[in-house]
Design a protein around this motif. Sequence first.
Motif, mmCIF file in Angstrom:
data_model
loop_
_atom_site.group_PDB
_atom_site.id
_atom_site.type_symbol
_atom_site.label_atom_id
_atom_site.label_comp_id
_atom_site.label_asym_id
_atom_site.label_seq_id
_atom_site.Cartn_x
_atom_site.Cartn_y
_atom_site.Cartn_z
ATOM 1 N N THR A 139 -5.674 2.150 -1.336
ATOM 2 C CA THR A 139 -4.708 1.936 -2.417
ATOM 3 C C THR A 139 -5.359 1.227 -3.593
ATOM 4 O O THR A 139 -5.194 1.623 -4.757
ATOM 5 N N THR A 158 0.616 6.022 -5.019
ATOM 6 C CA THR A 158 -0.317 5.043 -5.569
ATOM 7 C C THR A 158 -0.774 5.422 -6.966
ATOM 8 O O THR A 158 -0.947 4.551 -7.838
ATOM 9 N N HIS A 160 0.820 -1.211 0.000
ATOM 10 C CA HIS A 160 0.000 0.000 0.000
ATOM 11 C C HIS A 160 0.858 1.268 0.000
ATOM 12 O O HIS A 160 2.060 1.238 0.318
ATOM 13 N N THR A 190 4.266 1.178 -1.995
ATOM 14 C CA THR A 190 3.879 0.936 -3.406
ATOM 15 C C THR A 190 4.946 0.154 -4.173
ATOM 16 O O THR A 190 4.986 0.199 -5.393
#
Length: 203
Positions: A62, A36, A9, A177
Motif C-alpha cells: 500500500t 490504494t 491498507h 484504505t
Amino acid sequence: MNKFFIVRHGQTEWNIQKKTQGQQNSSLAEIGIEQTQKLAKRLQSFDVDYIYSSDLGRTIETSNIISSHLDKEIMLDKGLREINFGDWEGLTINAIREKYSDIYKVWRTKPQEAQIPGAENLLQARKRIMDCISNINEQHDNANILLVSHGMIIKILLVSLLGAELSNIYKIKQGNTSLNVIEYRDYGPVIMRVNDTTHLEEK
C-alpha cells in the motif's frame, strides 16, 4: 502542531476470504490495488511531508503505491504493525468460532480480557501504538505525517486517544484504505476525521 493522516491498507486476498491476518501476510487483491490508487490520488492534495508504514507486506504494498504518487520515501516502523492474533492467524471467523468458542465470546464482549493463545493482548497493543505515535510526533514539528497501518490497531489508537475503554473498538469501523485525521495540538490530540472512504466513490 503535527497533523497525522492515518490510513488502513488496501483490501487483501485474506480480507476477501475473511481470514484473520494479524502479523501474517496476504497480498493486496486487485480491488485493493485500485482502492490504494484512488487513496494515493486523494492524498496528493494534503501536502504530506513524511510516510511511515507498518513493516508487514500488505502495508508495504500500500505504501509503495502511495509513495509513487507523493514522491516521498517510506520509513518502516514495527510499532504500526497489526495486533498479533497468535493461533487465530490464518483462520476464518467461522473456524475461530468453532474451535475457540469460549475465547471468541470474550473477544466479542470484553476484548481487553480475551487471552488468545500465542497472541498479543489489547493492553500490549495499546501501549505499542501509543508509544509509536508519540515517538513519531516528538520527532517532527508542524508536519503532515502519513501513517499506513491496519484496521484493529487503528481502532485501538482512536479509542485510546478518546480515553475510552478498549471494549469500544467494535463501535468504530475501519474500511480498507479508510482515512483518519488527527491533529496533535499543544493541549493534546484532536480527532478530525474517522473512516473516510469517499475517495472510493470516485469512478
